[in-house]
Design an enzyme around this catalytic site. Sequence first.
Site, PDB file in Angstrom:
ATOM      1  N   HIS A 141      29.297 -22.533 -36.998  1.00  0.00           N
ATOM      2  CA  HIS A 141      29.884 -23.429 -36.079  1.00  0.00           C
ATOM      3  C   HIS A 141      30.790 -22.673 -35.269  1.00  0.00           C
ATOM      4  O   HIS A 141      31.612 -21.866 -35.449  1.00  0.00           O
ATOM      5  CB  HIS A 141      30.807 -24.617 -36.700  1.00  0.00           C
ATOM      6  CG  HIS A 141      31.105 -25.531 -35.673  1.00  0.00           C
ATOM      7  ND1 HIS A 141      30.434 -26.559 -35.350  1.00  0.00           N
ATOM      8  CD2 HIS A 141      32.360 -25.621 -34.849  1.00  0.00           C
ATOM      9  CE1 HIS A 141      31.258 -27.195 -34.223  1.00  0.00           C
ATOM     10  NE2 HIS A 141      32.526 -26.897 -34.280  1.00  0.00           N
ATOM     11  N   GLU A 172      29.244 -14.590 -33.555  1.00  0.00           N
ATOM     12  CA  GLU A 172      28.276 -15.048 -34.758  1.00  0.00           C
ATOM     13  C   GLU A 172      27.226 -14.427 -35.390  1.00  0.00           C
ATOM     14  O   GLU A 172      26.998 -14.401 -36.438  1.00  0.00           O
ATOM     15  CB  GLU A 172      27.781 -16.456 -34.102  1.00  0.00           C
ATOM     16  CG  GLU A 172      28.635 -17.499 -33.639  1.00  0.00           C
ATOM     17  CD  GLU A 172      27.602 -18.469 -33.071  1.00  0.00           C
ATOM     18  OE1 GLU A 172      26.848 -19.059 -33.343  1.00  0.00           O
ATOM     19  OE2 GLU A 172      28.588 -19.442 -31.819  1.00  0.00           O
TER      20      GLU A 172
HETATM   21  C1  GRF Z   1      25.344 -21.464 -31.922  1.00  0.00           C
HETATM   22  O1  GRF Z   1      26.667 -21.667 -31.099  1.00  0.00           O
HETATM   23  C2  GRF Z   1      25.825 -21.994 -33.193  1.00  0.00           C
HETATM   24  O2  GRF Z   1      27.156 -21.690 -33.593  1.00  0.00           O
HETATM   25  C3  GRF Z   1      25.862 -23.407 -33.133  1.00  0.00           C
HETATM   26  O3  GRF Z   1      24.532 -23.624 -32.316  1.00  0.00           O
HETATM   27  C4  GRF Z   1      24.327 -22.505 -31.724  1.00  0.00           C
HETATM   28  C5  GRF Z   1      22.782 -21.860 -31.820  1.00  0.00           C
HETATM   29  O4  GRF Z   1      22.690 -21.007 -30.922  1.00  0.00           O
HETATM   30  N1  GRF Z   1      25.638 -24.259 -34.350  1.00  0.00           N
HETATM   31  P1  GRF Z   1      21.253 -20.239 -30.985  1.00  0.00           P
HETATM   32  O5  GRF Z   1      20.010 -21.323 -31.038  1.00  0.00           O
HETATM   33  O6  GRF Z   1      21.195 -19.599 -32.427  1.00  0.00           O
HETATM   34  O7  GRF Z   1      21.043 -19.142 -30.039  1.00  0.00           O
END
Ligand code: GRF
Length: 201
Positions: free
Chosen positions: A114, A184
Amino acid sequence: MKSKKVNLAVLVSGSGSNLVALIDAVKSGVIADGQISLVVSNKEDVYALQRAENAGVKAISIKRSGFSSDEEFDKKLVEKLREYKIELVLLAGYMRILTAPVLEAYRDRILNIHPSLLPEFGGLGMYGMRVHEAVIKAGVPVSGCTVHIVNEHVDGGPILAQAEVSILPGDTPASLAAKILREEHRLYPSTVQKFITGFDI
Ligand code: GRF
């Protein structure tokens, strides 16, 4: 290093940049004890499916419209996960709330990332750019991302890891989203590897 790799599924709905980070981490050995055996999208024609295919990873889509309820949809999802002998489910931009059939079948075996420092800026309706807009509006100096175990409470399961990002004057929701996304891509793979190290298989 385990004698057998943990079978991972990645659930997506959109661009799939975290999916790519996970695929790369399996290749590079950051995720040494897992392999991505299946990608599931609830939408057709999303970039994530293309990215999975480009990487040679099995990818399928299951559309909600083919089912009478969210639970029926999730039963089908569980059927597919079992077919591919999935042991850990990774949500990566998956835009559906999971219901009992999948939560029960994979209790403590579903992770999510998240884009905020949970418990702040999480919960129902807090997704995508809405998160970053709320963070900027609140004027807080720090945001980040959280990897957590998924349970019945939206964004409320036990937290496994977090990474922080400073918010600088001039940051916008878009610039903040981009900075957090970079974190992330680092945090999710390393946390997955740590998590599966504890698996008894
Ligand atoms: C990310 O920001 C994640 O934290 C959220 O949705 C987004 C997904 O991005 N849950 P991606 O599809 O991985 O580029």
